[in-house]
Enzyme design. Structure first.
Site, mmCIF file in Angstrom:
data_model
loop_
_atom_site.group_PDB
_atom_site.id
_atom_site.type_symbol
_atom_site.label_atom_id
_atom_site.label_comp_id
_atom_site.label_asym_id
_atom_site.label_seq_id
_atom_site.Cartn_x
_atom_site.Cartn_y
_atom_site.Cartn_z
ATOM 1 N N ARG A 5 -3.625 -0.597 -2.938
ATOM 2 C CA ARG A 5 -2.517 0.341 -3.049
ATOM 3 C C ARG A 5 -3.080 1.738 -3.265
ATOM 4 O O ARG A 5 -4.278 1.918 -3.422
ATOM 5 C CB ARG A 5 -1.521 -0.061 -4.135
ATOM 6 C CG ARG A 5 -2.006 -0.818 -5.318
ATOM 7 C CD ARG A 5 -2.902 -0.049 -6.253
ATOM 8 N NE ARG A 5 -2.319 1.219 -6.656
ATOM 9 C CZ ARG A 5 -3.029 2.227 -7.082
ATOM 10 N NH1 ARG A 5 -4.350 2.167 -7.159
ATOM 11 N NH2 ARG A 5 -2.443 3.349 -7.442
ATOM 12 N N GLY A 6 -2.187 2.726 -3.204
ATOM 13 C CA GLY A 6 -2.619 4.114 -3.217
ATOM 14 C C GLY A 6 -2.623 4.627 -1.785
ATOM 15 O O GLY A 6 -3.217 4.006 -0.898
ATOM 16 N N ALA A 7 -1.954 5.751 -1.544
ATOM 17 C CA ALA A 7 -1.729 6.208 -0.181
ATOM 18 C C ALA A 7 -3.002 6.336 0.671
ATOM 19 O O ALA A 7 -3.067 5.799 1.779
ATOM 20 C CB ALA A 7 -0.952 7.529 -0.202
ATOM 21 N N ARG A 19 4.387 -1.053 4.276
ATOM 22 C CA ARG A 19 4.955 -0.224 3.206
ATOM 23 C C ARG A 19 5.448 1.067 3.836
ATOM 24 O O ARG A 19 4.712 1.706 4.594
ATOM 25 C CB ARG A 19 3.943 0.064 2.098
ATOM 26 C CG ARG A 19 3.485 -1.187 1.346
ATOM 27 C CD ARG A 19 2.820 -0.854 0.034
ATOM 28 N NE ARG A 19 3.781 -0.369 -0.947
ATOM 29 C CZ ARG A 19 3.431 0.154 -2.123
ATOM 30 N NH1 ARG A 19 2.146 0.271 -2.440
ATOM 31 N NH2 ARG A 19 4.339 0.568 -2.982
ATOM 32 N N GLN A 29 0.391 0.716 -13.114
ATOM 33 C CA GLN A 29 -0.854 1.214 -12.514
ATOM 34 C C GLN A 29 -1.624 2.113 -13.477
ATOM 35 O O GLN A 29 -2.846 2.152 -13.440
ATOM 36 C CB GLN A 29 -0.547 1.992 -11.225
ATOM 37 C CG GLN A 29 0.031 1.150 -10.109
ATOM 38 C CD GLN A 29 1.541 1.258 -10.044
ATOM 39 O OE1 GLN A 29 2.209 1.328 -11.078
ATOM 40 N NE2 GLN A 29 2.094 1.270 -8.850
ATOM 41 N N ASP A 84 2.521 10.554 -2.245
ATOM 42 C CA ASP A 84 2.541 9.574 -1.160
ATOM 43 C C ASP A 84 3.046 10.178 0.146
ATOM 44 O O ASP A 84 2.614 9.758 1.219
ATOM 45 C CB ASP A 84 3.398 8.375 -1.553
ATOM 46 C CG ASP A 84 2.679 7.490 -2.549
ATOM 47 O OD1 ASP A 84 1.998 6.551 -2.103
ATOM 48 O OD2 ASP A 84 2.761 7.752 -3.759
ATOM 49 N N ASN A 138 6.425 10.428 -4.915
ATOM 50 C CA ASN A 138 5.325 9.828 -5.660
ATOM 51 C C ASN A 138 5.898 8.681 -6.479
ATOM 52 O O ASN A 138 7.097 8.409 -6.463
ATOM 53 C CB ASN A 138 4.643 10.863 -6.556
ATOM 54 C CG ASN A 138 3.343 10.356 -7.138
ATOM 55 O OD1 ASN A 138 2.494 9.819 -6.420
ATOM 56 N ND2 ASN A 138 3.165 10.482 -8.440
ATOM 57 N N LYS A 139 5.056 7.991 -7.188
ATOM 58 C CA LYS A 139 5.464 6.819 -7.948
ATOM 59 C C LYS A 139 6.677 7.118 -8.821
ATOM 60 O O LYS A 139 6.774 8.191 -9.412
ATOM 61 C CB LYS A 139 4.294 6.326 -8.808
ATOM 62 C CG LYS A 139 4.544 5.035 -9.545
ATOM 63 C CD LYS A 139 4.993 3.907 -8.606
ATOM 64 C CE LYS A 139 3.998 3.637 -7.491
ATOM 65 N NZ LYS A 139 4.480 2.592 -6.558
#
Length: 330
Positions: free
Chosen positions: A49-51, A83, A179, A220, A230-231
């Site tokens: 995960r993570g863009a 995603r 996270q 993101d 973003n998250k």
């Protein structure tokens, strides 16, 4: 600084190994991926995960599709559906399309993309470090585990600490997927950076007491006016920082800017399983059958941003002009 990267590629065996980030920090487990279908599932399940890391993984997913003899159009479709919010995924797959049917070209492009991530994030870290000092708060995970490079927001924090500018980091736990607690705290501990974990709802308390000097987060997807996804929880932090007069920065490679979007209203927001809210590591924390809602991201309006940290430097308002200049769109 020692980096724990989220993946490695065994070209001879045709295996892309993913560090299972669902198992951190308790276990370091590596998952073998041999097909684009397996890669799409791993991205969807947040093994990786993570863009930026998703983008690199998707590129190598197309390399694996070549090696495994998969239908390339179907492989591309599956990866694009894995995603929806992070634009890096689509940027990477767009770069791979000209190499359909060419394994060598596909592999060279994927490796080039990975090298660019590392080079870009070195620059982001250096620029971002210049505007950070004292006690810094961050949300989610934006270090090497999230990118495959040096990190974006966390990369800037690590560099600022190395330079003696940042003395302490407040780490949001980042509910519901944690996270921050599982990954950012893990990376900061390995790097020897003084840091403290807090529940997400403690940030305003710390700001009120004058214990936060700056906030920096990852991105993101960003629109051309500076609105960004973003998250989930980022928007609330931005509002709090604005209210308390605290500088609020977003750090990203310019590849995370979506030039098709004038504002953040068009950014798709992924909705994840409600069980990720009602359960923690498989353990229920809510009454059985109780409904839950889990948007994985939120959109922060550009008016709350102090600056945007990119590989080309810090961009300041008006962001629509600054971003177009940086992207060469004028």
């Amino acid at each position: 600084m020692e980096r724990l990267l989220p993946f490695r590629f065994d070209e001879e065996e045709g295996v892309f190994w993913l560090l299972d980030q669902r198992r951190l920090p308790q276990e370091e487990v590596w998952v073998p991926v041999r097909t684009a279908q397996e890669m799409a599932q791993a991205i969807r399940d947040m093994v990786v995960r993570g863009a930026p890391a998703i983008g690199v993984s998707a590129a190598f997913g197309m390399v694996l599709a070549h090696m495994a003899g998969e239908d390339l159009e179907e492989a591309d479709r599956l990866l694009r559906q894995s995603r929806p919010t992070a634009v890096n995924l689509f940027h990477a797959l767009d770069r791979m399309r000209p190499h359909f049917g060419d394994l060598k070209g596909s592999l060279e492009e994927a490796k080039a993309l990975w090298r660019e991530v590392e080079e870009t994030e070195r620059a982001i870290s250096q620029h971002g470090a210049k505007v950070l000092k004292g006690q810094v708060l961050t949300h989610c995970n934006t270090g090497p585990l999230a990118t495959g490079g040096w990190g974006t927001a966390l990369g800037a924090i690590l560099e600022a600490h190395r330079q003696g500018r940042v003395c302490h980091v407040w780490v949001d736990e980042t509910r519901p997927y944690l996270q921050g607690a599982r990954l950012t705290a893990f990376e900061l501990m390995r790097a020897g950076v003084p840091a403290t974990l807090i529940a997400d709802n403690m940030a305003g308390f710390l700001m009120q007491r004058g214990q936060v000097d700056a906030v920096i987060v990852g991105v993101d997807r960003m629109a051309l006016n500076g609105d960004f996804a973003n998250k989930i929880g980022t928007y609330a932090l931005a509002v709090l920082a604005h209210h308390h007069g605290i500088p609020f920065y977003a750090a990203l490679p310019l590849s995370s800017v979506d030039p098709r979007l004038e504002t953040g209203q068009g950014i798709p927001i992924e909705e994840r399983p409600p069980e990720e809210v009602t359960h923690v590591r498989g353990l229920p924390i809510a009454p059985p059958g109780f409904p839950a809602y889990h948007p994985a991201f939120d959109v922060t309006p550009h008016r709350f941003l102090t600056g945007i940290v990119t590989e080309k430097g810090i961009l300041y308002p008006p962001f629509d002009e600054a971003l177009r200049d940086a992207l060469g769109l004028h």
